[in-house]
Design an enzyme around this catalytic site. Structure first.
Site, PDB file in Angstrom:
ATOM      1  N   PRO A  18     -56.945  74.922  -2.586  1.00 10.87           N
ATOM      2  CA  PRO A  18     -55.703  75.713  -2.483  1.00 10.87           C
ATOM      3  C   PRO A  18     -55.350  76.387  -3.813  1.00 10.87           C
ATOM      4  O   PRO A  18     -54.916  77.544  -3.831  1.00 10.87           O
ATOM      5  CB  PRO A  18     -54.642  74.669  -2.100  1.00 10.87           C
ATOM      6  CG  PRO A  18     -55.394  73.563  -1.457  1.00 10.87           C
ATOM      7  CD  PRO A  18     -56.731  73.524  -2.140  1.00 10.87           C
ATOM      8  N   HIS A  26     -14.526  73.094 -10.915  1.00 13.69           N
ATOM      9  CA  HIS A  26     -15.771  72.354 -10.644  1.00 13.69           C
ATOM     10  C   HIS A  26     -16.339  71.819 -11.957  1.00 13.69           C
ATOM     11  O   HIS A  26     -17.161  72.482 -12.581  1.00 13.69           O
ATOM     12  CB  HIS A  26     -16.816  73.279 -10.020  1.00 13.69           C
ATOM     13  CG  HIS A  26     -16.510  73.704  -8.630  1.00 13.69           C
ATOM     14  ND1 HIS A  26     -16.928  72.989  -7.530  1.00 13.69           N
ATOM     15  CD2 HIS A  26     -15.825  74.763  -8.154  1.00 13.69           C
ATOM     16  CE1 HIS A  26     -16.514  73.594  -6.428  1.00 13.69           C
ATOM     17  NE2 HIS A  26     -15.842  74.677  -6.778  1.00 13.69           N
ATOM     18  N   CYS A  85     -12.407  70.645  -6.134  1.00  6.28           N
ATOM     19  CA  CYS A  85     -12.080  71.901  -5.471  1.00  6.28           C
ATOM     20  C   CYS A  85     -11.521  71.674  -4.066  1.00  6.28           C
ATOM     21  O   CYS A  85     -10.367  71.309  -3.933  1.00  6.28           O
ATOM     22  CB  CYS A  85     -13.290  72.834  -5.485  1.00  6.28           C
ATOM     23  SG  CYS A  85     -12.796  74.564  -5.324  1.00  6.28           S
ATOM     24  N   GLU A 105     -18.526  69.719 -12.428  1.00 11.14           N
ATOM     25  CA  GLU A 105     -19.954  69.390 -12.351  1.00 11.14           C
ATOM     26  C   GLU A 105     -20.849  70.443 -12.998  1.00 11.14           C
ATOM     27  O   GLU A 105     -21.932  70.140 -13.469  1.00 11.14           O
ATOM     28  CB  GLU A 105     -20.374  69.163 -10.884  1.00 11.14           C
ATOM     29  CG  GLU A 105     -20.340  70.385  -9.956  1.00 11.14           C
ATOM     30  CD  GLU A 105     -19.001  70.575  -9.243  1.00 11.14           C
ATOM     31  OE1 GLU A 105     -17.965  70.135  -9.786  1.00 11.14           O
ATOM     32  OE2 GLU A 105     -18.984  71.170  -8.154  1.00 11.14           O
TER      33      GLU A 105
HETATM   34  N1  GLN Z   1     -12.522  76.512   0.400  1.00 16.26           N
HETATM   35  C1  GLN Z   1     -11.702  76.277  -0.728  1.00 16.26           C
HETATM   36  C2  GLN Z   1     -11.209  77.567  -1.359  1.00 16.26           C
HETATM   37  O1  GLN Z   1     -11.753  78.617  -1.119  1.00 16.26           O
HETATM   38  C3  GLN Z   1     -12.431  75.434  -1.759  1.00 16.26           C
HETATM   39  C4  GLN Z   1     -13.614  76.095  -2.346  1.00 16.26           C
HETATM   40  C5  GLN Z   1     -14.569  75.144  -2.990  1.00 16.26           C
HETATM   41  O2  GLN Z   1     -14.525  73.951  -2.761  1.00 16.26           O
HETATM   42  N2  GLN Z   1     -15.484  75.678  -3.792  1.00 16.26           N
HETATM   43  O3  GLN Z   1     -10.271  77.575  -2.126  1.00 16.26           O
END
Ligand code: GLN
Length: 531
Positions: free
Chosen positions: A190, A506, A380, A508
Site C-alpha cells: 500500500p 470555552h 458554554c 478548553e
Molecule cells: N448554543 C449555545 C449558543 O449559541 C451555546 C453554544 C456553545 O455551546 N458553543 O449560545
C-alpha cells in the site's frame, strides 16, 4: 523559511496531524520557531458550519476563526496561538479567486485552476509563513493523496518546491503499513502504491513515515526505501502510541528532527524534552483515578469533544491523576432516566452544544450535580443550561428555558444576544474568539485564575438574559465573571457547593500540557478531594 509539507497515503485517520504536530514540537524543542498550516480541501469556507458528527469538534482560534480540530493539535503541541489564515480551505481559495475575477483583476484572461487557483494557494502559504516570522512552516494537506479535491494543492506544492528548492521545501509522506494476520508480515505494497501516485504528480517524498501497529522492522524499512526511492534512514517507524503526547518521544527515537534539519541545512541544535517526558510519564502512569461523566449529544464520536478531553488530560497530568470518561448520552438520560454513570462519577461535565435535542437530559445531570454536591463544570451551553436548571428548580421559575430551545417560553432566562437579532447568515456570525472577562473579588473564579482580568475564546449566539440576573443572584447563584461593560455574564458559581462552575466561554481551547486551563484544574482538584 523552510517549508515542510506533510501528505497522507492509503487511508485517512493515520494520525497525520499528530505526526506533523509532533515533528513541529521536536523542531521547536531544538530552539527553532515553528508554525503550522492545515489545508482542508473541502468547499466549506470554514469548519463553523459543519456538524461535529462528521468532522469532529470545531476549534476556535483567538481571532474567532472556526477551524478544523487539527489546528487545536498544532496549538497544543507547539504551545502557540494561530489565526484563521492558518487553515486554508478550498472555500477560502475559490472565494478569493472569484472575488478577484469579479473585480476585474484578471481582465481579459480565462481564469483557471492552473495558474490562478494554484497561485492563490502558494500565495496564501507564503504569506502565512512570512507573517509568522518563523524558521519552519509545517503544512499538512488534509485527505489522502489521490483524492480529486486535493489535486490543486498537490500541484501547488510541486510548483512551490521547484521555486524554493527541494531542500527548502521538503515533503514527508505518512502512510499505513498493515500487518497481515495470517502471516504476521508487515506489508509495504500500500505504501509503494501511494508513493507511486505521489510521484506520478511530480512529488517525490524526502521521507516516509510508516504507521504500523508495531515498530517497522529493518527489512520493512529497506523495502520501502528501495521501492519508494528514499534514503533508508528517512523511512520512519511510527507505531501505535498509548497517548498522542507520546508521539514526539517515539519520533525522537527515530532521529526524525536531525534528519530534517540536516537535509534542510538547518543549524544543529541540542534538544530538551525532559519536561515533556515528565508530562507523558504522568499521563501514562498516574497515581490516582477519577471518573468523569461527560454528558453530551455526540458521545459516539469522541473527536466531537477533542479539546475538552485534552484539557481534562492536561489538568489531570498536572495533578498526577488518571481519568476515565463515562460517556453519558444526554438523550438516554432524558428518556430512560438512567443515572448510573452520574452516580458512579466523581464529577460531571456538560460541554458546549446546540439545539434542543438532549438538553433536558443535560439539565437533569446538572440538577444531580448541584443537589448531590458533586463537582460540576459547565461549558458554554453547559453554563446556559445550569442557569436554566437553577431558575427552574431553585428560583421557582417554572418553564424557564432558552429561546434557542423554545422561542415562546414564559421565562427566557437564556436569550439571543441583542446584536444577533439582525443576523441571518449563519457562517462565522456568532460571538467568536477572544473576549475579555472581568472577575470579581473573593470568588472561586478569582482563586482559580489568580487575576481579575482574563481573556478566553467564545462561540455562542445566546446569553444570560439581563432581565433575570438580579433574581438569579438574589436566590444564591453568583455571576463571578462579566464582560468589560458588565452586560454579559461570563462565569457562574455556587458559593456553598464543593465545586460548581460554569463558563460562557470555552476554556478548553487555551489549555496546554504546559499550562492547563484553570477551570479544569479546579475541577480535577475538587474530584481528587472527593476520593
Ligand atoms: N448554543 C449555545 C449558543 O449559541 C451555546 C453554544 C456553545 O455551546 N458553543 O449560545
Amino acid at each position: 523559511m523552510k517549508y515542510l509539507f506533510v501528505t497522507g497515503g492509503v487511508m485517512s485517520g493515520l494520525g497525520k496531524g499528530i505526526t506533523a504536530a509532533s515533528i513541529g514540537r521536536l523542531l521547536k524543542s531544538r530552539g527553532f520557531d515553528v508554525t503550522a498550516i492545515k489545508i482542508d480541501p473541502y468547499l466549506n469556507v470554514d469548519a463553523g458550519t459543519m456538524s461535529p458528527f462528521q468532522h469532529g469538534e470545531v476549534f476556535v482560534l483567538k481571532d474567532g476563526g472556526e477551524v478544523d480540530l487539527d489546528l487545536g493539535n498544532y496549538e497544543r503541541f507547539l504551545n502557540t496561538e494561530l489565526t484563521s489564515e492558518h487553515n486554508i480551505t478550498t472555500g477560502k481559495v475559490y472565494r478569493s479567486v472569484i472575488e478577484k475575477e469579479r473585480s476585474g483583476e484578471y481582465l481579459g484572461r480565462t481564469v483557471q485552476i492552473i495558474p490562478h487557483i494554484t497561485n492563490q494557494i502558494k500565495d496564501r502559504i507564503r504569506d502565512v509563513a512570512k507573517k509568522s516570522d518563523s524558521d519552519i512552516c509545517i503544512i499538512e494537506v488534509g485527505g489522502t493523496v489521490g483524492d480529486i479535491e486535493g489535486m490543486p494543492y498537490l500541484e501547488a506544492i510541486r510548483q512551490l518546491r521547484n521555486e524554493e528548492g527541494k531542500d527548502n521545501a521538503m515533503l514527508i509522506h505518512v502512510t499505513l503499513v498493515p500487518i497481515l494476520d495470517v502471516v504476521g508480515e508487515q506489508k509495504t505494497k500500500p505504501t509503494q502504491h501511494s508513493v507511486k501516485e505521489l510521484r506520478g504528480l511530480g512529488l517525490d517524498p524526502d521521507m516516509v513515515v510508516g504507521r504500523c501497529e508495531e515498530p517497522l522492522k529493518e527489512k520493512t524499512k529497506s523495502k520501502i526505501a528501495l521501492f519508494c526511492d528514499v534514503k533508508e534512514e528517512a523511512v520512519i517507524s511510527m507505531r501505535d502510541a498509548e497517548d498522542i503526547y507520546q508521539v514526539p518521544l517515539l519520533l525522537e527515537k527515530e532521529n526524525i528532527a536531525e534528519i530534517i534539519s540536516s537535509q534542510a541545512g538547518l543549524e544543529k541544535k541540542k534538544n530538551d524534552l525532559s519536561e515533556w517526558r515528565g508530562y507523558v510519564e504522568n499521563i501514562l502512569n498516574p497515581e490516582k483515578l477519577v471518573n468523569i461523566a461527560l454528558v453530551g449529544k455526540y458521545t459516539d464520536l469522541e473527536d466531537s469533544y477533542m479539546s475538552v478531553i485534552e484539557a481534562i488530560k492536561h489538568s489531570a497530568a498536572e495533578k498526577n491523576t488518571g481519568y476515565n470518561i463515562l460517556w453519558t448520552d444526554a438523550e438516554n438520560l432524558e428518556e430512560n432516566k438512567d443515572f448510573n454513570y452520574l452516580k458512579k462519577a466523581d464529577g460531571i461535565l456538560v460541554p458546549g452544544g446546540f439545539g434542543s435535542r438532549g438538553s433536558e437530559g443535560k439539565i437533569e445531570a446538572i440538577k444531580f450535580a448541584r443537589e448531590r454536591n458533586k463537582p460540576f463544570l459547565g461549558l458554554c451551553f453547559g453554563f446556559q443550561l445550569a442557569v436554566i436548571e437553577y431558575a427552574r428548580n431553585v428560583v421557582g421559575l417554572e418553564g424557564a428555558c432558552s429561546t434557542e430551545i423554545d422561542e415562546d417560553i414564559e421565562h427566557p432566562v437564556i436569550d439571543l444576544l441583542p446584536e444577533q437579532k439582525e443576523i441571518d447568515e449563519l457562517g462565522g456570525t456568532m460571538r467568536l474568539g477572544n473576549q475579555i472577562t472581568e472577575i470579581k473579588k473573593n470568588t472561586l473564579a478569582k482563586d482559580l485564575y489568580g487575576k481579575e482580568e482574563i481573556i478566553e475564546r467564545h462561540r455562542h449566539r445566546y446569553e444570560v438574559n439581563p432581565n433575570y440576573i438580579q433574581r438569579l443572584e438574589e436566590n444564591g447563584l453568583k455571576f463571578s465573571g462579566e464582560d468589560e461593560e458588565g452586560k454579559r455574564m461570563e462565569i457562574l458559581e455556587l458559593p456553598n457547593h464543593k465545586y460548581f462552575l460554569g463558563t460562557q466561554f470555552h476554556p478548553e481551547f487555551k489549555s496546554r500540557l504546559e499550562s492547563p486551563s484553570p477551570p479544569f484544574l479546579g475541577f480535577i482538584e475538587a474530584m481528587n478531594e472527593n476520593n
